[in-house]
Design an enzyme around this catalytic site. Structure first.
Site, PDB file in Angstrom:
ATOM      1  CB  CYS A   1      -1.002  -0.046   1.146  1.00  0.00           C
ATOM      2  SG  CYS A   1      -2.420   0.991   0.811  1.00  0.00           S
TER       3      CYS A   1
ATOM      4  CD  GLU B   1      -0.291  -5.183   6.315  1.00  0.00           C
ATOM      5  OE1 GLU B   1      -0.275  -5.676   5.168  1.00  0.00           O
ATOM      6  OE2 GLU B   1      -0.533  -3.981   6.522  1.00  0.00           O
TER       7      GLU B   1
ATOM      8  CG  HIS C   1      -3.102  -2.825   4.266  1.00  0.00           C
ATOM      9  ND1 HIS C   1      -2.145  -2.287   5.089  1.00  0.00           N
ATOM     10  CD2 HIS C   1      -3.679  -1.780   3.646  1.00  0.00           C
ATOM     11  CE1 HIS C   1      -2.155  -0.973   4.977  1.00  0.00           C
ATOM     12  NE2 HIS C   1      -3.075  -0.640   4.107  1.00  0.00           N
TER      13      HIS C   1
HETATM   14  N1  GLN Z   1      -3.592   6.400   0.721  1.00  0.00           N
HETATM   15  C1  GLN Z   1      -2.380   6.150   1.434  1.00  0.00           C
HETATM   16  C2  GLN Z   1      -1.217   6.968   0.862  1.00  0.00           C
HETATM   17  O1  GLN Z   1      -1.367   7.700  -0.035  1.00  0.00           O
HETATM   18  C3  GLN Z   1      -2.015   4.684   1.418  1.00  0.00           C
HETATM   19  C4  GLN Z   1      -3.060   3.916   2.171  1.00  0.00           C
HETATM   20  C5  GLN Z   1      -2.554   2.701   2.861  1.00  0.00           C
HETATM   21  O2  GLN Z   1      -1.349   2.457   3.013  1.00  0.00           O
HETATM   22  N2  GLN Z   1      -3.500   1.948   3.361  1.00  0.00           N
HETATM   23  O3  GLN Z   1      -0.152   6.868   1.372  1.00  0.00           O
END
Ligand code: GLN
Length: 191
Positions: free
Chosen positions: A79, A172, A170
């Site tokens: 992410c 995890e 994610h």
């Molecule tokens: N939207 C977040 C970002 O721009 C990432 C979201 C996440 O890691 N769950 O960093």
């Protein structure tokens, strides 16, 4: 024993540590750049990429992280971690670490309440992977050396380029550590 570090500046750190330990390796939280010398592979967790970048700068992590990648040591970003690993972003002039030749769009699924969990097919993993998407990014373009490992609704959500692995979601936060096992196999093939 293989040792995996989890960048512990912000975000979902303890869940990654638990998954790595369940997969049979040692996991340590990385809070200072010198600790990078102790590990065989690194996980950059989800969280908020702009906040994480501020902390990377504050604690002088940028150059040491870039060197870790330049040494071809395996890195797995989830992410916000995927965002930090991209060569370029649709909403920013330059990428952060630039490990993977891809263009990434942040928050591509909308807001927090648009979070969802789905079972995904991932190349190289036999079972469906439980993926939790939270304000997730999408990979919009990839360069030649990048392999797509998974797609959701025709969009790229997991990619690999050599020792670098990244996913939009994610893993995890689910009950499924198969992507962590995949990453551990990548690390063990290198060391
Ligand atoms: N939207 C977040 C970002 O721009 C990432 C979201 C996440 O890691 N769950 O960093």
């Amino acid at each position: 024993m293989t040792t995996i570090g989890v960048l512990a500046l912000q975000g979902a750190v303890s869940e990654h540590i638990r998954f790595i330990e369940e997969s049979g390796a040692k996991a340590i939280p990385i809070k200072r750049p010198v600790q990078l010398a102790e590990i065989d592979g690194l996980i950059i967790p989800g969280g908020e990429s702009t906040a994480m970048r501020r902390l990377i700068d504050k604690y002088h992590f940028l150059e040491p992280l870039r060197q870790f990648g330049q040494a071809q040591k395996p890195v797995f970003g989830t992410c916000a971690g995927l965002i930090l690993m991209a060569k370029s972003l649709t909403d920013r002039e330059e990428g952060h670490l630039g490990f993977i030749d891809m263009v990434v769009e942040r928050n591509a699924f909308g807001r927090q309440r648009e979070s969802f969990e789905v079972g995904l097919d991932v190349n190289g993993i036999a079972n469906k992977v439980n993926a939790v998407f939270i304000r997730a990014p999408l990979v919009k373009e990839i360069g030649q050396g990048v392999t797509v490992l998974s797609e959701y609704n025709g969009e790229m959500v997991a990619v690999q380029q050599g020792p670098f692995l990244a996913c939009s979601f994610h893993p995890e936060l689910s009950d499924d550590n198969s992507l962590h096992q995949y990453f551990l196999r990548m690390v063990e093939e290198q060391v």
